[in-house]
Design an enzyme around this catalytic site. Structure first.
Site, PDB file in Angstrom:
ATOM      1  N   TYR A  73      16.571 -32.275   8.912  1.00 37.94           N
ATOM      2  CA  TYR A  73      16.838 -31.270   7.876  1.00 37.94           C
ATOM      3  C   TYR A  73      15.958 -31.511   6.656  1.00 37.94           C
ATOM      4  O   TYR A  73      15.419 -30.570   6.071  1.00 37.94           O
ATOM      5  CB  TYR A  73      18.318 -31.289   7.461  1.00 37.94           C
ATOM      6  CG  TYR A  73      18.636 -30.108   6.576  1.00 37.94           C
ATOM      7  CD1 TYR A  73      19.048 -28.895   7.120  1.00 37.94           C
ATOM      8  CD2 TYR A  73      18.448 -30.185   5.190  1.00 37.94           C
ATOM      9  CE1 TYR A  73      19.288 -27.795   6.321  1.00 37.94           C
ATOM     10  CE2 TYR A  73      18.688 -29.086   4.392  1.00 37.94           C
ATOM     11  CZ  TYR A  73      19.106 -27.890   4.944  1.00 37.94           C
ATOM     12  OH  TYR A  73      19.322 -26.801   4.160  1.00 37.94           O
ATOM     13  N   PHE A 125      -0.487  -4.175  -2.074  1.00 29.78           N
ATOM     14  CA  PHE A 125      -0.067  -4.344  -0.687  1.00 29.78           C
ATOM     15  C   PHE A 125       1.438  -4.075  -0.654  1.00 29.78           C
ATOM     16  O   PHE A 125       2.146  -4.395  -1.611  1.00 29.78           O
ATOM     17  CB  PHE A 125      -0.399  -5.735  -0.123  1.00 29.78           C
ATOM     18  CG  PHE A 125      -0.027  -5.794   1.331  1.00 29.78           C
ATOM     19  CD1 PHE A 125      -0.766  -5.074   2.264  1.00 29.78           C
ATOM     20  CD2 PHE A 125       1.108  -6.462   1.768  1.00 29.78           C
ATOM     21  CE1 PHE A 125      -0.384  -5.035   3.596  1.00 29.78           C
ATOM     22  CE2 PHE A 125       1.478  -6.433   3.107  1.00 29.78           C
ATOM     23  CZ  PHE A 125       0.740  -5.716   4.018  1.00 29.78           C
ATOM     24  N   THR A 126       1.904  -3.525   0.449  1.00 32.72           N
ATOM     25  CA  THR A 126       3.297  -3.028   0.520  1.00 32.72           C
ATOM     26  C   THR A 126       4.332  -4.065   0.073  1.00 32.72           C
ATOM     27  O   THR A 126       5.085  -3.831  -0.882  1.00 32.72           O
ATOM     28  CB  THR A 126       3.607  -2.578   1.959  1.00 32.72           C
ATOM     29  OG1 THR A 126       3.268  -3.629   2.863  1.00 32.72           O
ATOM     30  CG2 THR A 126       2.798  -1.337   2.329  1.00 32.72           C
ATOM     31  N   ASP A 216      -3.503 -14.025  -3.391  1.00 31.00           N
ATOM     32  CA  ASP A 216      -2.954 -13.801  -2.056  1.00 31.00           C
ATOM     33  C   ASP A 216      -4.026 -14.282  -1.074  1.00 31.00           C
ATOM     34  O   ASP A 216      -5.036 -13.616  -0.855  1.00 31.00           O
ATOM     35  CB  ASP A 216      -2.643 -12.315  -1.859  1.00 31.00           C
ATOM     36  CG  ASP A 216      -2.018 -12.039  -0.498  1.00 31.00           C
ATOM     37  OD1 ASP A 216      -2.185 -12.865   0.414  1.00 31.00           O
ATOM     38  OD2 ASP A 216      -1.374 -10.988  -0.356  1.00 31.00           O
ATOM     39  N   LYS A 259      -1.542 -14.905   9.465  1.00 32.39           N
ATOM     40  CA  LYS A 259      -2.900 -14.364   9.594  1.00 32.39           C
ATOM     41  C   LYS A 259      -3.877 -15.542   9.733  1.00 32.39           C
ATOM     42  O   LYS A 259      -3.929 -16.162  10.770  1.00 32.39           O
ATOM     43  CB  LYS A 259      -3.241 -13.469   8.398  1.00 32.39           C
ATOM     44  CG  LYS A 259      -2.595 -12.087   8.458  1.00 32.39           C
ATOM     45  CD  LYS A 259      -1.160 -12.115   8.083  1.00 32.39           C
ATOM     46  CE  LYS A 259      -0.597 -10.788   7.700  1.00 32.39           C
ATOM     47  NZ  LYS A 259       0.851 -10.880   7.408  1.00 32.39           N
ATOM     48  N   ARG A 383      -1.591   3.515   7.638  1.00 27.79           N
ATOM     49  CA  ARG A 383      -1.783   2.910   6.322  1.00 27.79           C
ATOM     50  C   ARG A 383      -2.177   4.033   5.369  1.00 27.79           C
ATOM     51  O   ARG A 383      -3.277   4.103   4.848  1.00 27.79           O
ATOM     52  CB  ARG A 383      -2.871   1.822   6.339  1.00 27.79           C
ATOM     53  CG  ARG A 383      -2.584   0.647   7.254  1.00 27.79           C
ATOM     54  CD  ARG A 383      -1.687  -0.445   6.690  1.00 27.79           C
ATOM     55  NE  ARG A 383      -0.288  -0.105   6.546  1.00 27.79           N
ATOM     56  CZ  ARG A 383       0.652  -0.986   6.206  1.00 27.79           C
ATOM     57  NH1 ARG A 383       0.345  -2.242   5.971  1.00 27.79           N
ATOM     58  NH2 ARG A 383       1.903  -0.623   6.084  1.00 27.79           N
ATOM     59  N   PHE A 450       7.976   2.906   5.994  1.00 30.69           N
ATOM     60  CA  PHE A 450       7.113   3.086   7.166  1.00 30.69           C
ATOM     61  C   PHE A 450       7.592   2.312   8.385  1.00 30.69           C
ATOM     62  O   PHE A 450       7.322   2.694   9.509  1.00 30.69           O
ATOM     63  CB  PHE A 450       5.673   2.663   6.822  1.00 30.69           C
ATOM     64  CG  PHE A 450       5.588   1.274   6.248  1.00 30.69           C
ATOM     65  CD1 PHE A 450       5.733   1.071   4.890  1.00 30.69           C
ATOM     66  CD2 PHE A 450       5.409   0.185   7.076  1.00 30.69           C
ATOM     67  CE1 PHE A 450       5.690  -0.215   4.358  1.00 30.69           C
ATOM     68  CE2 PHE A 450       5.364  -1.107   6.557  1.00 30.69           C
ATOM     69  CZ  PHE A 450       5.507  -1.304   5.188  1.00 30.69           C
TER      70      PHE A 450
HETATM   71  C1  P71 Z   1      -0.135  -6.664   8.179  1.00 32.63           C
HETATM   72  C2  P71 Z   1       0.895  -7.489   7.509  1.00 32.63           C
HETATM   73  C3  P71 Z   1       2.290  -7.500   8.052  1.00 32.63           C
HETATM   74  C4  P71 Z   1       2.909  -6.255   7.571  1.00 32.63           C
HETATM   75  C5  P71 Z   1       3.512  -6.229   6.335  1.00 32.63           C
HETATM   76  C6  P71 Z   1       3.999  -5.042   5.840  1.00 32.63           C
HETATM   77  C7  P71 Z   1       3.851  -3.885   6.575  1.00 32.63           C
HETATM   78  C8  P71 Z   1       3.276  -3.920   7.819  1.00 32.63           C
HETATM   79  C9  P71 Z   1       2.798  -5.106   8.307  1.00 32.63           C
HETATM   80  C10 P71 Z   1       1.230  -8.863   5.600  1.00 32.63           C
HETATM   81  C11 P71 Z   1       0.733  -9.328   4.364  1.00 32.63           C
HETATM   82  C12 P71 Z   1      -0.616  -9.053   3.954  1.00 32.63           C
HETATM   83  C13 P71 Z   1      -1.042  -9.456   2.714  1.00 32.63           C
HETATM   84  C14 P71 Z   1      -2.433  -9.175   2.253  1.00 32.63           C
HETATM   85  C15 P71 Z   1       1.083 -10.409   2.246  1.00 32.63           C
HETATM   86  C16 P71 Z   1       1.571 -10.017   3.480  1.00 32.63           C
HETATM   87  C17 P71 Z   1       2.995 -10.331   3.822  1.00 32.63           C
HETATM   88  N1  P71 Z   1       0.530  -8.076   6.376  1.00 32.63           N
HETATM   89  N2  P71 Z   1      -0.203 -10.123   1.885  1.00 32.63           N
HETATM   90  O1  P71 Z   1      -1.198  -6.474   7.583  1.00 32.63           O
HETATM   91  O2  P71 Z   1      -1.465  -8.404   4.757  1.00 32.63           O
HETATM   92  O3  P71 Z   1       3.044 -11.380   4.723  1.00 32.63           O
HETATM   93  O4  P71 Z   1       3.994 -10.357   6.788  1.00 32.63           O
HETATM   94  O5  P71 Z   1       3.933 -12.838   6.452  1.00 32.63           O
HETATM   95  O6  P71 Z   1       5.507 -11.448   5.162  1.00 32.63           O
HETATM   96  O7  P71 Z   1       0.121  -6.225   9.315  1.00 32.63           O
HETATM   97  P1  P71 Z   1       4.188 -11.494   5.848  1.00 32.63           P
END
Ligand code: P71
Length: 458
Positions: A73, A125-126, A216, A259, A383, A450
């Site tokens: 833990y 970013f979303t 980021d 990523k 997007r 979305f």
């Molecule tokens: C991508 C994603 C995953 C995603 C997130 C939201 C809607 C659809 C798909 C995630 C990112 C990203 C950047 C620049 C932070 C996150 C969040 N991308 N910054 O592109 O691209 O990270 O998904 O690990 O929570 O499909 P997380």
């Protein structure tokens, strides 16, 4: 002869079968999914280009590391490996693990934003913007204008426009700005990079106004490759050195390890300020888990520690971005409109130019994602206006300039032949574009709509 493509620096040792479906089956599946590719079952997908997030193939070293999980833990050995990897590659002092990127965004937003403060950033970013808004922040886009034009060939379309930033600080006062939110690369602009010259200017501006600069770092290794290729003085400089130089200009970073870091789950936050670290380390136990696991298993942290080392190898990054570029060079030959220059992680189809007869409220990018699935079982991601959501102030849709459908390439997963199949399917959908009708939204969730929204054909 100039050699454009780097072959992948690995060979395949395990395979996962994928299944082709019939057009009649896909008609049913996409209608049942409300014309939203997030609601399809992955078993019904042939080539899955929804996202490069958590979809990478791990190496044999990473899988071996999974067997060395220390599932204590507290104080797991794997946490210390992860801490070492982040400190040595990214160079930050203090580390907080999180379950994925948005967990890290939540914590930094909470700790660093006072309600009513502005958060300037190089395009939204979303999840990032949502966490900034939930913490009471007001996001302001300060990316250069070129980023909003899919055809503009600026080599660093992710750059911050320092005049826009200066105007915000002059109008609102530095005290009303929480921090500068910098992404390298910029996802929603098409995976576009930021130049080191721009980050250096930004650092000087922040120092002059007493502002923090948080990064980021989700796809930073891809940004580093573009710097190596395009920025004067960086040819031949290793990716790892460029990543480090970039991070050294910032005060901290949040990361989606799903990523660049080549894992299926994981994220982290890293800062240099001890006081901020202590606050973040306190919040992590409320929302994620103890500060030595942050919602991850020990094995996940081990895989990420190893993935970090692999992620900054030049041959890896060159092959990864090279595969994206390969697809990106096939499409324009047929007149298919895509965001140029091709970015690091994906090809973004310009749905406005694809379907000029569809107004933005008929969801052209969502329509294009559905049509691609219908044609070949390829899954892509909207997007555009659906992703942009609504302005919390007015309740109206945000109307983003970019209305894009993203073909996102997972790392180390598909072959060049898969890219050819994708290109041919995009062409078939393009050839049928004039008779394609749009969509209307019939179900709309309140947050990040979305993901779960449903549509019907008009
Ligand atoms: C991508 C994603 C995953 C995603 C997130 C939201 C809607 C659809 C798909 C995630 C990112 C990203 C950047 C620049 C932070 C996150 C969040 N991308 N910054 O592109 O691209 O990270 O998904 O690990 O929570 O499909 P997380």
């Amino acid at each position: 002869m100039t050699r454009s493509y780097a072959a992948a620096p690995f060979k395949v040792k395990m395979v996962e079968p994928i299944r082709m479906t019939t057009r009649a089956e896909r008609e049913r599946f996409i209608a049942e999914a409300g014309y939203n590719t997030f609601l399809l079952r992955s078993d019904d997908v042939y080539i899955d280009l929804l996202t490069d997030s958590g979809t990478s193939a791990m190496s044999d070293r990473q899988w071996a590391g999974m067997m060395l999980g220390d599932e204590a833990y507290a104080g797991s050995r794997n946490f210390y490996h992860l801490e070492d990897a982040i400190q040595s590659v990214y160079g930050y002092r203090y580390i907080v693990p999180t379950h994925q990127g948005r967990g890290a965004e939540h914590l930094i937003s909470r700790a660093a934003i006072r309600p009513g403060q502005y958060v300037p950033g190089n395009m939204y970013f979303t999840t990032t913007r949502l966490h900034q808004e939930l913490a009471g922040g007001i996001f302001v886009d300060v990316i250069i204008d070129e980023a909003h034009d899919p055809a503009n060939l600026h080599p660093f379309k992710g750059n911050v426009d320092l005049d826009k930033l200066a105007a915000l600080v002059a109008a609102q006062g530095a005290d009303n700005v929480a921090y500068v939110s910098l992404a390298g690369t910029v996802n929603m602009a098409g995976g576009q990079p930021v130049s080191l010259a721009n980050v250096r200017q930004l650092r000087a501006f922040c120092d002059q106004h007493g502002l923090k600069l948080y990064l980021d770092a989700t796809r930073l290794v891809e940004n580093a490759l573009f710097i190596q290729e395009r920025e004067e003085g960086y040819a031949g400089k290793p990716i790892a050195a460029i990543v480090r130089e970039f991070c050294d200009l910032t005060d901290g970073a949040w990361m989606s390890g799903k990523k660049d870091n080549l894992v299926n789950i994981g994220g982290w936050l890293a800062v240099n300020d001890q006081e901020l670290f202590e606050e973040l380390r306190n919040w992590v136990v409320v929302f994620e888990g103890l500060h030595t696991y942050g919602g991850l298993a020990g094995r996940d942290m081990e895989a990420m520690a190893i993935g970090i080392g692999e992620s900054v190898q030049d041959e890896h990054v060159r092959a990864r971005v090279g595969q994206v570029r390969y697809l990106g060079e096939l499409l324009p030959e047929w007149g298919i409109p895509i965001v140029q220059p091709v970015g690091g992680h994906a090809i973004f189809l310009d749905a406005r130019a694809f379907y000029p007869h569809l107004p933005q409220v008929e969801f052209p990018a969502q329509t294009l994602a559905a049509e691609l699935y219908l044609d070949s079982g390829i899954r892509s991601m909207e997007r555009g206006i659906a992703s942009a959501g609504r302005d919390p102030q007015t309740g109206d849709h945000y109307y983003p300039k970019l209305e894009l459908t993203r073909l996102t390439i997972p790392r180390r997963v598909y072959t060049q032949a898969h890219m050819d199949v994708v290109a041919e399917s995009v062409k078939a959908v393009y050839d049928a574009r004039q008779s394609t009708r749009g969509l209307r939204m019939v179900y709309e969730p309140k947050y990040l709509r979305f993901f779960q929204a449903r549509f019907e054909r008009l």
